[in-house]
Design a protein around this motif. Structure first.
Motif, PDB file in Angstrom:
ATOM      1  N   MET A 106      -2.696  12.731 -19.110  1.00 29.09           N
ATOM      2  CA  MET A 106      -3.376  11.441 -19.249  1.00 29.09           C
ATOM      3  C   MET A 106      -2.380  10.286 -19.176  1.00 29.09           C
ATOM      4  N   MET A 107      -1.156  10.508 -19.662  1.00 28.99           N
ATOM      5  CA  MET A 107      -0.133   9.459 -19.532  1.00 28.99           C
ATOM      6  C   MET A 107       0.082   9.126 -18.049  1.00 28.99           C
ATOM      7  N   ILE A 108       0.094  10.191 -17.233  1.00 29.68           N
ATOM      8  CA  ILE A 108       0.253   9.979 -15.788  1.00 29.68           C
ATOM      9  C   ILE A 108      -0.927   9.177 -15.253  1.00 29.68           C
ATOM     10  N   VAL A 109      -2.137   9.532 -15.710  1.00 34.77           N
ATOM     11  CA  VAL A 109      -3.330   8.819 -15.238  1.00 34.77           C
ATOM     12  C   VAL A 109      -3.270   7.354 -15.660  1.00 34.77           C
ATOM     13  N   TYR A 110      -2.930   7.096 -16.957  1.00 38.90           N
ATOM     14  CA  TYR A 110      -2.860   5.707 -17.419  1.00 38.90           C
ATOM     15  C   TYR A 110      -1.874   4.916 -16.544  1.00 38.90           C
ATOM     16  N   THR A 111      -0.729   5.554 -16.269  1.00 41.57           N
ATOM     17  CA  THR A 111       0.297   4.872 -15.471  1.00 41.57           C
ATOM     18  C   THR A 111      -0.228   4.562 -14.071  1.00 41.57           C
ATOM     19  N   SER A 112      -0.857   5.568 -13.453  1.00 41.81           N
ATOM     20  CA  SER A 112      -1.381   5.362 -12.096  1.00 41.81           C
ATOM     21  C   SER A 112      -2.412   4.240 -12.084  1.00 41.81           C
ATOM     22  N   ILE A 113      -3.295   4.248 -13.108  1.00 41.11           N
ATOM     23  CA  ILE A 113      -4.324   3.204 -13.159  1.00 41.11           C
ATOM     24  C   ILE A 113      -3.671   1.835 -13.298  1.00 41.11           C
ATOM     25  N   THR A 114      -2.649   1.755 -14.171  1.00 41.29           N
ATOM     26  CA  THR A 114      -1.957   0.480 -14.367  1.00 41.29           C
ATOM     27  C   THR A 114      -1.367  -0.017 -13.052  1.00 41.29           C
ATOM     28  N   GLY A 143      -4.221 -11.994  -6.096  1.00 44.43           N
ATOM     29  CA  GLY A 143      -3.714 -13.248  -6.627  1.00 44.43           C
ATOM     30  C   GLY A 143      -2.477 -13.754  -5.931  1.00 44.43           C
ATOM     31  N   GLY A 144      -1.342 -13.177  -6.298  1.00 47.49           N
ATOM     32  CA  GLY A 144      -0.052 -13.687  -5.846  1.00 47.49           C
ATOM     33  C   GLY A 144       0.097 -13.668  -4.351  1.00 47.49           C
ATOM     34  N   LEU A 145      -0.360 -12.571  -3.740  1.00 49.92           N
ATOM     35  CA  LEU A 145      -0.154 -12.409  -2.313  1.00 49.92           C
ATOM     36  C   LEU A 145      -0.909 -13.460  -1.522  1.00 49.92           C
ATOM     37  N   ALA A 146      -2.046 -13.905  -2.080  1.00 47.89           N
ATOM     38  CA  ALA A 146      -2.869 -14.858  -1.350  1.00 47.89           C
ATOM     39  C   ALA A 146      -2.071 -16.093  -0.981  1.00 47.89           C
ATOM     40  N   ARG A 147      -1.100 -16.456  -1.848  1.00 44.09           N
ATOM     41  CA  ARG A 147      -0.336 -17.661  -1.586  1.00 44.09           C
ATOM     42  C   ARG A 147       0.609 -17.468  -0.395  1.00 44.09           C
ATOM     43  N   THR A 148       1.342 -16.329  -0.395  1.00 49.08           N
ATOM     44  CA  THR A 148       2.270 -16.114   0.715  1.00 49.08           C
ATOM     45  C   THR A 148       1.539 -15.753   2.001  1.00 49.08           C
ATOM     46  N   GLN A 149       0.277 -15.371   1.880  1.00 43.26           N
ATOM     47  CA  GLN A 149      -0.480 -14.980   3.063  1.00 43.26           C
ATOM     48  C   GLN A 149      -1.481 -16.065   3.446  1.00 43.26           C
ATOM     49  N   ASP A 175       0.837  -1.200   0.000  1.00 46.38           N
ATOM     50  CA  ASP A 175       0.000   0.000   0.000  1.00 46.38           C
ATOM     51  C   ASP A 175       0.873   1.251   0.000  1.00 46.38           C
ATOM     52  N   VAL A 176       1.854   1.241   0.886  1.00 48.20           N
ATOM     53  CA  VAL A 176       2.730   2.411   1.015  1.00 48.20           C
ATOM     54  C   VAL A 176       3.486   2.654  -0.279  1.00 48.20           C
ATOM     55  N   SER A 177       3.993   1.577  -0.890  1.00 52.63           N
ATOM     56  CA  SER A 177       4.797   1.796  -2.092  1.00 52.63           C
ATOM     57  C   SER A 177       3.930   2.305  -3.245  1.00 52.63           C
ATOM     58  N   VAL A 178       2.691   1.814  -3.334  1.00 52.56           N
ATOM     59  CA  VAL A 178       1.803   2.310  -4.389  1.00 52.56           C
ATOM     60  C   VAL A 178       1.464   3.779  -4.139  1.00 52.56           C
ATOM     61  N   LYS A 228      -2.241   0.792 -10.011  1.00 49.50           N
ATOM     62  CA  LYS A 228      -3.313   0.414  -9.085  1.00 49.50           C
ATOM     63  C   LYS A 228      -3.866  -0.969  -9.434  1.00 49.50           C
ATOM     64  N   LEU A 229      -4.029  -1.201 -10.751  1.00 54.45           N
ATOM     65  CA  LEU A 229      -4.548  -2.503 -11.178  1.00 54.45           C
ATOM     66  C   LEU A 229      -3.576  -3.618 -10.818  1.00 54.45           C
ATOM     67  N   LEU A 230      -2.291  -3.369 -11.091  1.00 52.00           N
ATOM     68  CA  LEU A 230      -1.268  -4.357 -10.737  1.00 52.00           C
ATOM     69  C   LEU A 230      -1.323  -4.659  -9.241  1.00 52.00           C
ATOM     70  N   HIS A 231      -1.416  -3.598  -8.458  1.00 55.47           N
ATOM     71  CA  HIS A 231      -1.490  -3.729  -7.013  1.00 55.47           C
ATOM     72  C   HIS A 231      -2.672  -4.617  -6.633  1.00 55.47           C
TER      73      HIS A 231
END
Lengths: 574, 365
Positions: free
Chosen positions: A544-552, A563-569, A496-499, A554-557
């Motif tokens: 808008m490039m900044i917005v696209y990047t932020s959305i990407t 997904g991935g975190l569920a396994r380690t958690q 959360d903090v890094s995002v 957030k989506l990755l997060h």
């Protein structure tokens, strides 16, 4: 018993109690060292630059000490004094509007059975993903001289207070909403049941139960909005026209007129209301904590068709506005020449043909945001861990905590200007950092330190306070427990903090506008410079490039967390 | 002595958490610190562990001064009320957490974990996570983790208070049995007197940062050394009285009590507090015959499951309320009703006297 009684009596009578000092274990030494390093970092990157501004405001152009002469000039110049009044007015009006709208929106999300709450929740966060320059640019397209809704203003101009208030309200809305959602969500259902049993009507219940339980949230939301508005540079810079505010005035004094002393004075004047708002907010938040009891029963709203429909209507209107502003910026970035040639083009994204540093700025921003996310998260967690888990050294711990809270109160423009003064001091061994990527990263980490620190502290507080005691009793060094237990358990908070760091590093203009160099131009600064040069469509495209990047991101997060975190958690599942 | 604490004093601001406390613990002993919340019992435990630094005084373990040692350098295992299990590690890894370094090669470590799992009866749960276990099971994991490295001292900080009554009672026996089998010196902090009385070899009763009494469970129960201990452990009736100094007591105007010199030695003349437990009092309809028999009025009857508790007032002393325990068959025989006038018997050998200024005299609950 008698023997003990005698010993005790002797102890009081003539053995002056010698103070017991425990030998410091290696672990404790590491904690103290970390605490010291974080403290030194905050002092060097925050207190010293602020001091540089204060001392600079007491000097003339040649660097000679002139006492309060600059302040006298400032307050004697009606135009300059008016700027301060403008800022206070804009901040008060905008904060009032934002808090009112956010309260209704938060009420709809928490206290009604309106449908599509998830959708409205997501939409409300949209402004966070954009630099504050974006709503201002979009407003120019909507209400500006060529705007398609220009008539709605009945001849008034969007360039000025109206534009600033609308633009900044858009941008600050999610911040106020988050505070108010928490305040309204954490109310005790039993109070409502009690009110109902005592036959209080809905108006009386609202006035005697709902408002009082949310009042700290309301006050806090107001002052947080106030601080954000008064510190914002992007919106008034783009759409302020002849209407001047403090944050823009600093820029004009320093970049336009090279009057550093007056810049420092304006910076100090801007610092004052921000600090006052911050202090009130901290005070109120402390009260809010005491209000919540752990045994409160969460309130669950019951359907009420008329109320739910009204709030659905309100939220729909808000969502249309929020998405509309973003949509206009997105649309404008793909248009040949507003409003005469509306055919589709990607030309506006050919940044290398414009001022502002081209695509290089965008990649610089990505690089800067990544460094900020990685280094910032590491520093924040180390700092929070040292503050929370060091035994003893109470004074040092609370000083570091205070230093971590301070950035909230310091407007980005003031911080940036402080860096200008501090890193340009002749003989400063850190001077080589000026104009580098490093200083951009460091200033951004400091600027957004407070919220990150609080997130980390909250996550650490949820751990059992005795983990460190257990490891000590098992002779396991604390760093081992940190890496094996603390860090894995806190991974979601660290993400959360890094995002948070990444998105803010992408969107921020304020601090970095003074610090970037020829090789370290940033996307957000490029938006500003292209807009300044009249290239408004490319400015919208870069925003808008900044917005696209932020959305990407957030989506990755979201994907990583789901997904991935569920396994380690896995241990979180019962 | 295995563990010696000498003159420990600890202040938090202006409050004194420990006031020149001295205590010895013998090897293999099970000691309970018992007292109301805020009496300093947890502080004392944490000072022994080194988790809290006391202001003055000395702590010795096996004759070695450990006063200035950080917790890492001391030899103890600890179990907290919250258990503090690592949520992201499996049970096996939790238990083996302290088994590191040269002393614990992989094979030996695995062996020790298996051994500890068997000791606490959790075989087969090795790969679960703490949140998948019940509270009682988590408690046992915490115990196994603390004992795995083989510490010579086990510290238990209110280890049972987060559990249900039934589980608590079972774990009480289990912990006691385990302690006896392993022979590990154990100190447990508790505010539950039943827990302390049933588990400890010696009970240390504390209040306001001071030790009030140290003794075996039977000692502190039947021979409390002051009104605080008398009141805190078990249920106690308090009667304000005047001692004549020769084995006789006066209550109010009419009452003249005989006290057994053996159990209440030489009370000085003057105001005293007379203590007597509810189960030692008796009620009858036999009239005023025998020693210390007085008229009393029944105020109320409470049903407590295994017995009944009558609250009575001595005649002429309406503000004094005495609790009297009655077995069901006694109640059947007596059939007392509120406002009945009965005879109250106070056996001389059950009366204990303390110099006056006792806690509240009338404590009808």
């Amino acid at each position: 018993m008698t023997v003990e009684a005698v010993t005790a009596a002797e102890g009081i009578a003539w053995a002056r109690p010698a103070s017991v000092r425990q030998r410091l274990a290696t672990d404790a030494r590491v904690f103290v060292a970390v605490l010291g390093m974080i403290g030194a970092f905050m002092v060097l990157m925050q207190v010293v630059p602020l001091w540089a501004i204060l001392s600079r405001s007491l000097q003339d152009a040649t660097g000679a000490f002139v006492g309060l002469a600059n302040y006298a000039t400032y307050f004697a110049t009606p135009a300059l004094f008016q700027v301060a009044l403008n800022s206070l007015t804009i901040a008060t009006v905008s904060a009032g509007i934002v808090v009112t709208l956010a309260f209704l929106y938060a009420y709809a999300l928490t206290r009604t059975c309106m449908p599509f709450k998830g959708f409205f929740r997501v939409v409300s966060l949209v402004p966070i993903l954009a630099p504050s320059l974006l709503p201002a640019i979009a407003l120019i397209y909507i209400f500006g001289n060529q705007g398609f809704l220009r008539d709605w203003l009945f001849g008034a101009s969007i360039y000025g207070p109206i534009g600033i208030v609308i633009g900044i309200s858009f941008w600050v809305f999610p911040h106020a909403l988050m505070i108010l959602t928490v305040a309204l969500a954490s109310s005790d259902a039993r109070l409502y049941e009690a009110a109902r049993v005592l036959r209080a009507g809905s108006v009386r219940t609202f006035l005697t139960v709902t408002l009082p339980s949310a009042r700290y949230g309301l006050v806090s939301a107001f002052f947080v909005s106030f601080t954000l508005v008064i510190a914002d540079f992007g919106v008034p810079k783009v759409i302020g026209g002849q209407f001047n505010v403090l944050a823009v005035e600093i820029y004009k004094q320093v970049v336009g007129r090279h009057d550093f002393s007056m810049g420092a004075v304006v910076g100090t004047v801007l610092l004052l209301p921000a600090v006052v708002a911050f202090v009130i907010d901290r005070f109120v938040q402390r009260r809010q904590v005491a209000l919540l009891s752990a045994r409160a029963v969460p309130y669950v709203p019951k359907p009420a068709p008329v109320r739910d429909a009204l709030f659905l209507l309100f939220c729909t209107v808000m969502a249309v506005i929020l998405l509309g502003i973003l949509g206009v910026a997105a649309y404008a970035s793909f248009i040949q020449f507003w409003p005469y040639n509306l055919s589709f083009t990607l030309d506006n994204y050919r940044f290398d043909l414009m001022d502002g540093g081209g695509w290089r700025s965008y990649w610089n921003s990505i690089q800067m945001a990544s460094w900020t996310a990685v280094i910032g998260t590491a520093i924040v967690f180390l700092g929070a861990y040292a503050v929370e888990k060091t035994r003893r050294f109470r004074a040092a711990r609370s000083s570091v905590h205070f230093l971590a809270m301070l950035p909230m109160a310091v407007p980005g423009m003031v911080l940036g200007l402080g860096y200008v003064f501090f890193f340009n001091l002749p003989g400063n061994p850190l001077g080589f950092l000026y104009h580098t990527m490093a200083i951009l990263v460091l200033s951004t980490i400091v600027h957004y330190y407070t919220v990150s620190h609080l997130t980390a502290v909250t996550a650490l507080k949820q751990l059992d306070p005795e983990f460190e005691s257990v490891s000590a009793s098992l002779k396991v060094p604390a760093y081992r427990t940190f890496f094996r237990v603390t860090l894995p358990v806190c991974t979601p908070a660290a993400l959360d903090v890094s995002v948070y760091f990444f998105v803010n590093a992408m969107t921020t203009v304020a601090a970095v506008v003074f610090l970037y160099g020829p090789n370290t131009t940033l996307a957000s600064v490029a938006v500003l410079n292209m807009d300044d040069a009249g290239d408004i469509a490319p400015a919208a495209a870069m925003a808008m490039m900044i917005v696209y990047t932020s959305i990407t991101v957030k989506l990755l997060h979201w994907l990583v967390t789901r997904g991935g975190l569920a396994r380690t958690q896995a241990w979180r599942r019962r | 002595m295995f563990l010696e604490a000498l003159d420990l004093t600890k202040r938090f601001g202006t409050t004194i958490a420990l006031d020149a406390v001295s205590l010895d613990v013998a090897e293999g002993e099970f000691v309970c610190f018992l007292g109301p919340s805020g009496c300093g019992k947890t502080t004392l435990l944490r000072c022994i562990a080194g988790l809290e630094t006391h202001d003055s005084g000395t702590i010795r373990q096996r004759g070695q001064d450990i006063t200035h040692q950080p917790p890492e350098a001391r030899d103890f295992g600890i179990v907290f009320q919250s258990y503090a299990l690592f949520p992201n590690l499996s049970i096996e890894k939790n238990v083996g957490y302290g088994l590191n370094g040269r002393d614990w090669p992989r094979a030996r470590r695995r062996e020790r974990v298996a051994e500890m799992m068997a000791v606490v009866g959790l075989e087969g749960q090795e790969h679960k996570y703490p949140s998948q276990l019940s509270g009682g099971q988590q408690q046992r994991v915490a115990l196994a983790r603390a004992l795995a490295p083989g510490p010579s001292l086990l510290l238990l900080d209110e280890p049972l208070s987060a559990l249900d009554a039934k589980v608590r009672e079972r774990l009480r026996r289990e912990i006691k049995g385990l302690q006896r089998r392993l022979g590990v010196t154990t100190i447990m902090v508790t505010h539950d007197q039943e827990e302390a009385l049933s588990m400890a070899d010696r009970v240390v009763v504390m209040s306001d940062g001071r030790i009030e009494q140290v003794g075996s469970p039977a000692e502190v129960y039947s021979h409390p050394c002051n009104p605080f201990v008398a009141d805190f452990i078990g249920t106690m009736n308090f009667l304000p009285a005047e001692s004549s100094g020769n084995g006789r007591l006066r209550l109010g105007d009419a009452w003249d009590l005989t006290v057994d010199a053996g159990t209440a030695p030489a009370a000085p003349a003057g105001p005293v507090t007379c203590c007597v437990r509810p189960q030692h009092l008796a009620l009858s309809r036999n009239g005023l015959s025998g020693v210390n028999a007085f008229p009393a009025r029944v105020r109320s009857i409470e049903y407590l499951g295994s017995m009944y508790r009558a609250v009575v007032s001595p005649e002429g002393l309406d503000d004094v309320l005495l609790r009297v325990d009655l077995a069901p068959e006694q109640l059947m025989a007596l059939t007392p009703a509120p406002d009945d006038r009965l005879t109250l018997h106070l056996p001389p050998e059950s009366l204990r006297l303390f110099a006056a200024s006792a806690p509240a005299l009338t404590r009808a609950e």
